[in-house]
Design a protein around this motif. Structure first.
Motif, PDB file in Angstrom:
ATOM      1  N   GLY A   1     -25.892 -13.482  -5.929  1.00 65.40           N
ATOM      2  CA  GLY A   1     -24.875 -14.153  -6.796  1.00 65.40           C
ATOM      3  C   GLY A   1     -25.896 -15.049  -7.793  1.00 65.40           C
ATOM      4  O   GLY A   1     -24.988 -15.085  -8.788  1.00 65.40           O
TER       5      GLY A   1
ATOM      6  N   LEU B   1     -10.647  -8.483  -4.419  1.00 69.83           N
ATOM      7  CA  LEU B   1     -11.140  -7.777  -3.520  1.00 69.83           C
ATOM      8  C   LEU B   1     -10.094  -6.255  -3.693  1.00 69.83           C
ATOM      9  O   LEU B   1      -9.881  -5.255  -3.474  1.00 69.83           O
ATOM     10  N   GLU B   2      -8.458  -7.253  -3.370  1.00 67.38           N
ATOM     11  CA  GLU B   2      -7.598  -6.135  -3.532  1.00 67.38           C
ATOM     12  C   GLU B   2      -6.427  -6.859  -5.156  1.00 67.38           C
ATOM     13  O   GLU B   2      -6.308  -8.201  -4.932  1.00 67.38           O
TER      14      GLU B   2
ATOM     15  N   ILE C   1     -15.112 -18.357  -6.539  1.00 65.69           N
ATOM     16  CA  ILE C   1     -14.857 -18.214  -5.093  1.00 65.69           C
ATOM     17  C   ILE C   1     -16.387 -17.371  -4.279  1.00 65.69           C
ATOM     18  O   ILE C   1     -16.705 -16.628  -5.012  1.00 65.69           O
TER      19      ILE C   1
ATOM     20  N   MET D   1     -16.858 -15.926  -0.683  1.00 61.95           N
ATOM     21  CA  MET D   1     -16.208 -15.664   0.768  1.00 61.95           C
ATOM     22  C   MET D   1     -17.603 -15.128   1.633  1.00 61.95           C
ATOM     23  O   MET D   1     -18.537 -14.771   1.449  1.00 61.95           O
TER      24      MET D   1
ATOM     25  N   SER E   1      -9.066 -13.083  -3.166  1.00 61.26           N
ATOM     26  CA  SER E   1     -10.651 -13.237  -3.741  1.00 61.26           C
ATOM     27  C   SER E   1     -10.409 -12.198  -4.680  1.00 61.26           C
ATOM     28  O   SER E   1     -11.655 -12.179  -5.306  1.00 61.26           O
TER      29      SER E   1
ATOM     30  N   ARG F   1     -19.782  -7.105  -4.473  1.00 60.29           N
ATOM     31  CA  ARG F   1     -18.765  -7.461  -5.633  1.00 60.29           C
ATOM     32  C   ARG F   1     -18.569  -8.699  -5.275  1.00 60.29           C
ATOM     33  O   ARG F   1     -18.348  -9.160  -7.174  1.00 60.29           O
ATOM     34  N   ILE F   2     -18.695  -9.796  -4.471  1.00 66.55           N
ATOM     35  CA  ILE F   2     -17.841 -10.715  -4.762  1.00 66.55           C
ATOM     36  C   ILE F   2     -19.287 -11.469  -5.415  1.00 66.55           C
ATOM     37  O   ILE F   2     -19.496 -12.735  -5.939  1.00 66.55           O
ATOM     38  N   ASP F   3     -20.069 -11.066  -5.359  1.00 65.71           N
ATOM     39  CA  ASP F   3     -21.682 -11.452  -5.738  1.00 65.71           C
ATOM     40  C   ASP F   3     -22.043 -11.536  -7.006  1.00 65.71           C
ATOM     41  O   ASP F   3     -22.791 -11.463  -7.709  1.00 65.71           O
ATOM     42  N   GLY F   4     -20.719 -10.349  -7.485  1.00 62.36           N
ATOM     43  CA  GLY F   4     -20.693  -9.972  -8.645  1.00 62.36           C
ATOM     44  C   GLY F   4     -21.969  -8.833  -9.327  1.00 62.36           C
ATOM     45  O   GLY F   4     -22.697  -8.419 -10.713  1.00 62.36           O
TER      46      GLY F   4
ATOM     47  N   ALA G   1     -21.857  -9.170   6.692  1.00 63.30           N
ATOM     48  CA  ALA G   1     -21.953  -8.161   5.650  1.00 63.30           C
ATOM     49  C   ALA G   1     -23.526  -9.304   4.490  1.00 63.30           C
ATOM     50  O   ALA G   1     -23.477  -9.455   3.164  1.00 63.30           O
TER      51      ALA G   1
ATOM     52  N   SER H   1     -20.620  -0.030   6.003  1.00 61.71           N
ATOM     53  CA  SER H   1     -19.730  -1.205   5.931  1.00 61.71           C
ATOM     54  C   SER H   1     -18.848  -1.640   4.600  1.00 61.71           C
ATOM     55  O   SER H   1     -19.933  -1.738   3.605  1.00 61.71           O
TER      56      SER H   1
ATOM     57  N   PHE I   1       1.069  -1.657  -0.047  1.00 60.27           N
ATOM     58  CA  PHE I   1       0.458   0.321   0.476  1.00 60.27           C
ATOM     59  C   PHE I   1       0.687   1.587   0.191  1.00 60.27           C
ATOM     60  O   PHE I   1       1.557   1.899   0.848  1.00 60.27           O
TER      61      PHE I   1
ATOM     62  N   ASN J   1     -17.967  -5.379  -0.534  1.00 58.52           N
ATOM     63  CA  ASN J   1     -17.383  -6.209  -0.872  1.00 58.52           C
ATOM     64  C   ASN J   1     -18.213  -7.653  -1.463  1.00 58.52           C
ATOM     65  O   ASN J   1     -17.603  -8.762  -2.166  1.00 58.52           O
ATOM     66  N   ALA J   2     -19.002  -7.757   0.334  1.00 62.77           N
ATOM     67  CA  ALA J   2     -20.003  -9.232  -0.456  1.00 62.77           C
ATOM     68  C   ALA J   2     -20.807  -8.602  -2.131  1.00 62.77           C
ATOM     69  O   ALA J   2     -20.995  -9.721  -2.751  1.00 62.77           O
TER      70      ALA J   2
ATOM     71  N   PHE K   1     -17.398 -13.247   5.200  1.00 67.04           N
ATOM     72  CA  PHE K   1     -17.163 -11.963   6.871  1.00 67.04           C
ATOM     73  C   PHE K   1     -17.243 -12.325   7.920  1.00 67.04           C
ATOM     74  O   PHE K   1     -18.447 -12.866   7.988  1.00 67.04           O
ATOM     75  N   GLN K   2     -16.264 -11.513   8.854  1.00 70.53           N
ATOM     76  CA  GLN K   2     -16.954 -11.243   9.999  1.00 70.53           C
ATOM     77  C   GLN K   2     -17.749 -10.604   9.702  1.00 70.53           C
ATOM     78  O   GLN K   2     -18.284 -10.730  11.882  1.00 70.53           O
ATOM     79  N   SER K   3     -18.230  -9.531   9.513  1.00 72.72           N
ATOM     80  CA  SER K   3     -19.369  -8.510   9.966  1.00 72.72           C
ATOM     81  C   SER K   3     -20.649  -9.076   9.540  1.00 72.72           C
ATOM     82  O   SER K   3     -21.692  -8.084   8.873  1.00 72.72           O
TER      83      SER K   3
ATOM     84  N   ARG L   1      -7.809 -11.055   0.978  1.00 73.59           N
ATOM     85  CA  ARG L   1      -8.160 -10.070   0.091  1.00 73.59           C
ATOM     86  C   ARG L   1      -8.007 -10.256  -1.638  1.00 73.59           C
ATOM     87  O   ARG L   1      -8.152  -9.916  -2.239  1.00 73.59           O
TER      88      ARG L   1
ATOM     89  N   PRO M   1     -13.229 -10.084  -8.860  1.00 78.33           N
ATOM     90  CA  PRO M   1     -13.808 -11.254  -8.058  1.00 78.33           C
ATOM     91  C   PRO M   1     -14.612 -12.060  -8.135  1.00 78.33           C
ATOM     92  O   PRO M   1     -14.990 -13.800  -8.091  1.00 78.33           O
ATOM     93  N   ALA M   2     -16.288 -11.485  -8.444  1.00 78.44           N
ATOM     94  CA  ALA M   2     -17.376 -12.559  -8.524  1.00 78.44           C
ATOM     95  C   ALA M   2     -16.837 -13.995  -9.712  1.00 78.44           C
ATOM     96  O   ALA M   2     -17.331 -14.553 -10.028  1.00 78.44           O
TER      97      ALA M   2
ATOM     98  N   ASP N   1     -17.119  -4.374   4.136  1.00 76.88           N
ATOM     99  CA  ASP N   1     -17.489  -5.791   4.338  1.00 76.88           C
ATOM    100  C   ASP N   1     -18.715  -6.166   2.825  1.00 76.88           C
ATOM    101  O   ASP N   1     -18.894  -6.561   2.308  1.00 76.88           O
ATOM    102  N   LEU N   2     -19.622  -5.121   3.377  1.00 76.93           N
ATOM    103  CA  LEU N   2     -21.469  -5.073   2.778  1.00 76.93           C
ATOM    104  C   LEU N   2     -21.330  -5.226   0.941  1.00 76.93           C
ATOM    105  O   LEU N   2     -21.552  -5.690   0.336  1.00 76.93           O
TER     106      LEU N   2
END
Lengths: 344, 279
Positions: free
Chosen positions: A99, A52-53, A77, A79, A50, B177-180, A85, B169, A13, B174-175, A81-83, A47, A72-73, B171-172
């Protein structure tokens, strides 16, 4: 086939390099846990995998395809998340289906997959609820379900249990382990909790400051740590380190000894004073302080009557010790090698 | 409130203060309303008296409806306010999302530049704006007003909304983005619903000055067919004679739509002000 291959992955970074030359292979169906203290780069690594980075350099291969330039999509994969999401405005069902809808799967296929995941995670009764109407454990199960329905080549978990309370954490941990067995899927799991790492992993990757310290099965790492950091990081209570000089070793080296290998005895080699006692019922943790101020933890099985400030002496078998050099590297001289042979 | 913590004196004082404040705040509105239903003489003789059989009169409302095209003014005001709010919220939220979400060179500078507008009153540029509108042929169109009000509202909107969007958040997103989901879907479907309270706050703060503004309608769109309500009401205020009945009636009616819009936004607004205070 390998599910995931990382080749010389670096990530910076700006001027701060957070990942240094990471090389790793995850076999098909393997459960790999990244563990390390906070700020060690384990989440960043996840990340990068995945998408994302972006990796600053290096090659990421998922299921045989190089995915550095794949969004990513499309990496195959999913993912967790901790929270959690979860999408707050969608029902549990819609959360899991989103998805697949984006992938333009046929409707009945989506229905079937969501129903299957809901059955697996016992979410059937909650499909029409909103995330805000669910408890923490249920939310995390929905988040896992959202990953399961996509049938990914690789599951990524980012500290999924950190927001749950202790009892729920154990249940969900068991659930994840069972899921791994049923789906036979490849999973990468990030955590700072060594219990999770030890209980779930086929293979643990210990990270520190963006570098891989050691890779191996949980017991390999426990019984044969490559250096002082890994030795101290795995195992609870953590390993005791004392200057080797105290027991007649070379002055600039360190001895490591696990708390369960130490005993309190009247004729021990080291004199100490008890500074604190933790009675857990099943075992007793006794914190002692040596004359030179070194703190040690002694783990005794069963219940023991030890009071703080009591004078005790401690002892251990040299065969149970690990030797580390001044910079933390493991020393394996003749005697130490003999020790290893005994252990394995 | 918990019974054990209830102190009759404090309770009384708190309610007393709130009631006094409510009366003070509502008093001008109340005076305008009652006097709009009185004849001219009673307005001046007993301004605080309620209209009774003798003083009751709707002459003010009749004047307003007969003179000038009141409904057109009303419609103009509504179009300008709603359209300006729409553009302020849309573009403000988009800019705020970009500033909050994406790392790019000059991000902070861009944020400061956009926030600069809060400190510089747009009216300083009136002459330049008028020249611009003349050369683009937008004078005496509602677009002139909508564009100016959008520009006027954007700085504060970007400033407030980007703060709120940073709290959504990661994460939300990013979730998603991963879901397309595309970045636009993430913005409209995930982020906007979560910053709705902030959007309502921005909407209310912008709505009232726009609705009440006299300056720009007078300068940019004074033609009969583009007059706004505030400007239209001015015909009753003369240099020497003011038709108070008509002015008060026009004002009474001008309050209504703002109240309706406010009620729509206020539930969200209160959540906006208190959000973050309690999880």
């Amino acid at each position: 086939m390998t599910a995931l291959t990382l080749k010389n992955v670096n990530k910076s970074f700006g001027k701060v390099q957070v990942l240094h030359d990471i090389n790793l292979e995850v076999e098909d169906g393997e459960f790999v846990v990244f563990i390390g203290p906070s700020g060690c780069g384990k989440s960043t690594l996840l990340r990068v995998i995945s998408g994302l980075e972006d990796a600053t350099s290096g090659e990421i291969t998922i299921g045989g395809d190089v995915v550095n330039m794949v969004p990513p999509a499309k990496r195959g994969i999913a993912m967790v998340f901790q929270s959690y999401a979860l999408y707050p405005h969608l029902s549990v069902k819609a959360n899991m289906a989103l998805g697949l809808k984006q992938e333009k799967q046929p409707k009945d296929e989506i229905e079937a997959r969501v129903a299957e995941a809901a059955r697996m995670l016992s979410l059937g009764d909650y499909l029409d609820r909103r995330p805000s109407e669910l408890s923490g454990g249920q939310r995390q199960r929905v988040a896992i379900g959202r990953a399961v329905v996509r049938k990914p080549k690789l599951f990524l978990f980012d500290e999924p249990l950190s927001n749950l309370d202790a009892a729920l954490r154990m249940n969900t941990r068991i659930e994840i382990a069972r899921l791994h067995r049923t789906l036979d899927a490849s999973m990468v799991y990030v955590t700072h909790d060594q219990t999770e790492a030890m209980t779930l992993a086929d293979k643990i990757v210990v990270l520190r400051d963006g570098r891989v310290e050691q890779v191996g099965s949980p017991m390999e790492l426990y019984n044969n740590p490559a250096n002082q950091f890994v030795a101290g990081f795995l195992g609870a209570p953590s390993m005791n380190f004392l200057p080797a000089g105290l027991v007649g070793g070379a002055s600039d080296t360190t001895i490591g000894i696990r708390p369960e290998h130490i005993r309190l005895s009247d004729t021990g080699r080291l004199k100490a004073a008890v500074s604190h006692v933790e009675n857990l019922g099943g075992d007793t943790n006794v914190l002692v302080e040596l004359a030179d101020g070194t703190q040690m933890t002694v783990r005794l099985f069963g219940q023991h009557n030890v009071a703080p400030d009591e004078a005790v002496s401690v002892d251990f078998d040299d065969a149970d010790t690990f030797h580390f050099g001044a910079s933390g590297e493991r020393l394996r001289d003749a005697t130490v090698l003999a020790t290893d042979a005994l252990q394995s | 409130m918990n019974k054990a913590r209830r102190n009759p004196f404090n309770l009384f004082a708190a309610h007393g203060i709130l009631i006094v404040y409510t009366v003070i705040a509502l008093f001008p509105v109340f005076v305008i309303l009652i006097n709009s239903f009185k004849e001219r003489r009673s307005i001046f003789r007993e301004p605080l008296a309620l209209p009774d059989g003798e003083s009751f009169s709707t002459v003010g409302y009749e004047t307003v409806f007969n003179q000038g095209d009141f409904f057109l003014y009303f419609q103009n005001s509504l179009i300008v306010t709603v359209a300006s709010l729409f553009f302020v919220l849309l573009f403000g939220a988009m800019a705020a999302f970009a500033l909050a979400e994406y790392k790019f060179k000059g991000n902070t500078l861009m944020g400061l530049y956009l926030a600069l507008g809060i400190m510089i009153p747009i009216r300083i540029g009136t002459v330049a704006i008028l020249e611009m509108m003349v050369s683009t042929g937008l004078v005496n169109t509602l677009w002139a007003l909508i564009l100016v009000y959008t520009a006027q509202g954007l700085p504060l909107a970007v400033f407030i909304l980007s703060e709120f969007m940073r709290q959504v958040s990661d994460d939300l997103k990013n979730a998603g983005r991963i879901d397309g989901l595309s970045e636009y879907t993430i913005f409209f479907r995930l982020v906007l619903p979560l910053v709705r309270p902030a959007m309502a706050t921005v909407a209310v703060f912008n709505m009232i000055p726009i609705w009440n503004d006299l300056w720009f309608p007078l300068i940019l769109a004074p033609a009969e067919e583009t007059k706004t309500l505030t400007l239209g009401s001015q015909v009753f205020i003369g240099q020497f004679v003011t038709d108070w009945n008509a002015v008060l009636s026009a004002l009474s009616m001008a309050i209504l739509p703002v109240m309706v819009l406010y009620v729509i936004f206020s539930r969200q607004l209160i959540r906006g002000i208190t959000s973050g205070a309690v999880k």
